[in-house]
Design a protein around this motif. Sequence first.
Motif, short mmCIF file in Angstrom:
data_model
loop_
_atom_site.label_atom_id
_atom_site.label_comp_id
_atom_site.label_asym_id
_atom_site.label_seq_id
_atom_site.Cartn_x
_atom_site.Cartn_y
_atom_site.Cartn_z
N UNK A 80 -7.11 2.17 -6.74
CA UNK A 80 -6.23 1.11 -7.02
C UNK A 80 -5.55 0.82 -5.90
N UNK A 81 -5.08 1.72 -5.02
CA UNK A 81 -4.13 1.61 -3.94
C UNK A 81 -5.02 0.70 -3.04
N UNK A 82 -6.00 1.17 -2.68
CA UNK A 82 -7.03 0.50 -1.79
C UNK A 82 -7.32 -0.82 -2.26
N UNK A 104 -5.26 -3.03 -4.25
CA UNK A 104 -4.01 -3.43 -4.15
C UNK A 104 -3.64 -3.87 -2.69
N UNK A 105 -4.33 -3.12 -1.65
CA UNK A 105 -3.85 -3.45 -0.34
C UNK A 105 -4.78 -4.58 0.23
N UNK A 106 -5.76 -4.63 -0.33
CA UNK A 106 -6.85 -5.67 0.10
C UNK A 106 -6.45 -7.12 -0.56
N UNK A 107 -5.90 -6.99 -1.86
CA UNK A 107 -5.49 -8.08 -2.37
C UNK A 107 -4.09 -8.68 -1.81
N UNK A 108 -3.21 -7.64 -1.38
CA UNK A 108 -1.91 -8.08 -0.81
C UNK A 108 -2.31 -8.57 0.67
N UNK A 109 -3.25 -8.25 1.33
CA UNK A 109 -3.74 -8.66 2.86
C UNK A 109 -4.18 -10.01 2.46
N UNK A 110 -4.92 -10.30 1.38
CA UNK A 110 -5.52 -11.67 1.10
C UNK A 110 -4.45 -12.70 0.75
N UNK A 111 -3.87 -12.24 0.02
CA UNK A 111 -2.63 -13.12 -0.42
C UNK A 111 -1.62 -13.28 0.48
N UNK A 112 -1.12 -12.26 1.20
CA UNK A 112 -0.38 -12.47 2.24
C UNK A 112 -0.70 -13.45 3.33
N UNK A 141 0.78 -1.28 0.03
CA UNK A 141 -0.07 0.08 -0.05
C UNK A 141 0.95 1.34 0.07
N UNK A 142 1.98 1.39 0.97
CA UNK A 142 2.63 2.42 0.83
C UNK A 142 3.45 2.71 -0.33
N UNK A 143 3.95 1.39 -0.84
CA UNK A 143 4.85 1.55 -2.00
C UNK A 143 4.00 2.19 -3.26
#
Length: 694
Positions: free
Chosen positions: A232-234, A236-244, A28-30
């Motif tokens: 897009x950032x929001x 991507x952050x949700x997807x990153x949390x899901x896959x992480x 998210x920060x990136x």
Amino acid sequence: MDMDIIVRAARNAWRIGITGFVLPLIVSYASLRPLADKFQEVMKGTFLFYVALSLSFSYFPVIAESLQELNLVNSELGHLAMSSAMLNDVIQWFFIALSVILRQENTGQAVGALVCFLALVFLSVQVIRPAVVMVIKNTPEGKPVREIYIITLLVGVLVMAFLSDIVLGSSMAGPLFLGLAIPDGPPLGAALVEKSEYIISEFFMPLFFMHVGYTVELCSVKDWRSFHRFQFTFNVGCLAKLFGTMLAALCCKIKFRNALLLGLIMNVKGILEIIVFHKWKSMKYIDEQTYTQLVVSTVAITFLVAPLIKLLSNPQSRLGPVVKHRGLRTLNSIPRNSEFRVLCCVHHEEGVNSIVKLLEAASASISSPICSYIIHAVELVGRTSPLLLPFHSHRRQQFRPAISTKSETIFRAFENYTRVSKGHVSVQPYTMIAPYKTMHETLCRLSHDKLIPLIIVPFHQNQQYLISRSVAASIHQFNVNLQMFAPCTVGILVNRSFTLSAITASFSYRVAVIFNGGPDDREALAFASRMSDHEDVSVTVVRIINLWTTKNGYQESEDRKRERKMDDAAVEEFKMKSVENEFVVWKEVEAEDDVEVVNGIRSLQSGFDLVMVGRRRWNSAETVGDDEISDFVENPELGVIGDMLASADFWGGMVSVLVMQSCGGVRAKGSTRSNSMKLYYVMENRKEVDSSFG
């Protein structure tokens, strides 16, 4: 909130909680950093990091509330999700303290803010908490906390909010610290929930949501380029949390479906996110467009995730691969000279005596000792997370004195019994705190993990004078759920023994078994066979001979034939084992219809301490191999005969009844059937036992 979750959290919870937070934070920060110049001026600098931070959190209260609504709070998946969310909250508190320091203009003010923050924590932990614990200790057991203390704590919420607003510039931290200082559960935690939950959930929260909805302006979205980039950032952050979360779960050998569900659960958003966004808007950290976008996106992601969780979830599913040999277990499937494990559930102290007598009658020996798992079941009130703790660990927790005192009384009675018992009996005590509607899941998992073939639970009407109708109804549903989902045999004990005498040297026990055929009755016969080994226990078996099966034109199905063969095998085995036992009596009652079955049972002499019977009738004149229950049966979980035996009309309602059901409402197709069939073929080649046996 139970802070001990962090201490008890396994490595899996730490890995999933940290990975599910760090990965979306970085992503998210990136994705926000290169777009900082495209946002409003206020979203520059440190605040940009806190935006990414907020999008990466999974708030424990939000996750716990969602799991309760989805009936997953007591599942293994729910336990893991709450442990991971609690770790997220600890990380969040660290960043709250850090934000207080970074918000100051110079080093002196930063040090002063840190000191004030620590002083607020010290006030909560070293002043408020000891005072609250003292109030709980001074409250008599079974009595409510005095009203003045409840009012003081509710006013204390406003006082702590005022202090934290002055010291930290935020009114949220103070009430949070106060809440953490108050011990969860009864009597105080439950009383606070009872006094405040209705007005908060039915009045204040709807007002807040209405206010949020009123302040959301969809027409404020005008800069669509910034809107798309921030969206897009929001996403991507949700997807990153899901896959992480999924990646960490898969590395912990959790099944893919459960890993996916865990990732979806950790993406659930709720009121705390809305409060944070509302605060940003009121302090003018974000503009109308960003505020509207954050609120709408939060609602949308929860709107998408919640139905998927409901669709894919199964509360009975285990997190990891299930060991294949740990299937359905019955009393008939365990070896004779092996440890006999039984799980006994107790709700009140008054139910201890009947369980103790049942354990003594079960005839523990050196070759076949008894290991009894005693569960003190307590309803989940005034706390969020369910709990199953061994008593020695629970006893060291001084913040739950009311529950600890009741549990200690119950477990001390069982420990005293093990010291005076004639046999070899060991007790493993546990305290279980869970909502009644999902309490059966804990017992099912424990019986599966410990390879327990028998669960004994009390009938919901055993202590009507001690519990309310709503609690009795909840216990009734708990028993029904356990019968439906248990991986082993379940016995419901209808206690009609009003004596409180302990086991003495003059112990004697008279048991009767009504054998009508079928897997449930075979379990009752197997338990009676074990009891017959006790020198002070007399067993009377009454077999119902159904004459209607011999009538002309009666067609016997293949399932019926198979069940009848296994019934005959079980009967012959019991007779051969007890042929020289003078305390075992065998009777046969011939019946042409159900009325004669009832009359035959009623003709038995009274004086038994316990009557055992199977729940389902496989040899009924009206239904063959069916689980249908007649309309006149008051308690379907006891079956037709069990309900009749438990009624006040049968022997004056003075005889205890144990109703057995094999394998969670599912017919055992594994080792039980194969062992019985092998036994049947062996019996065919042996000399028949004299029919005048007994």
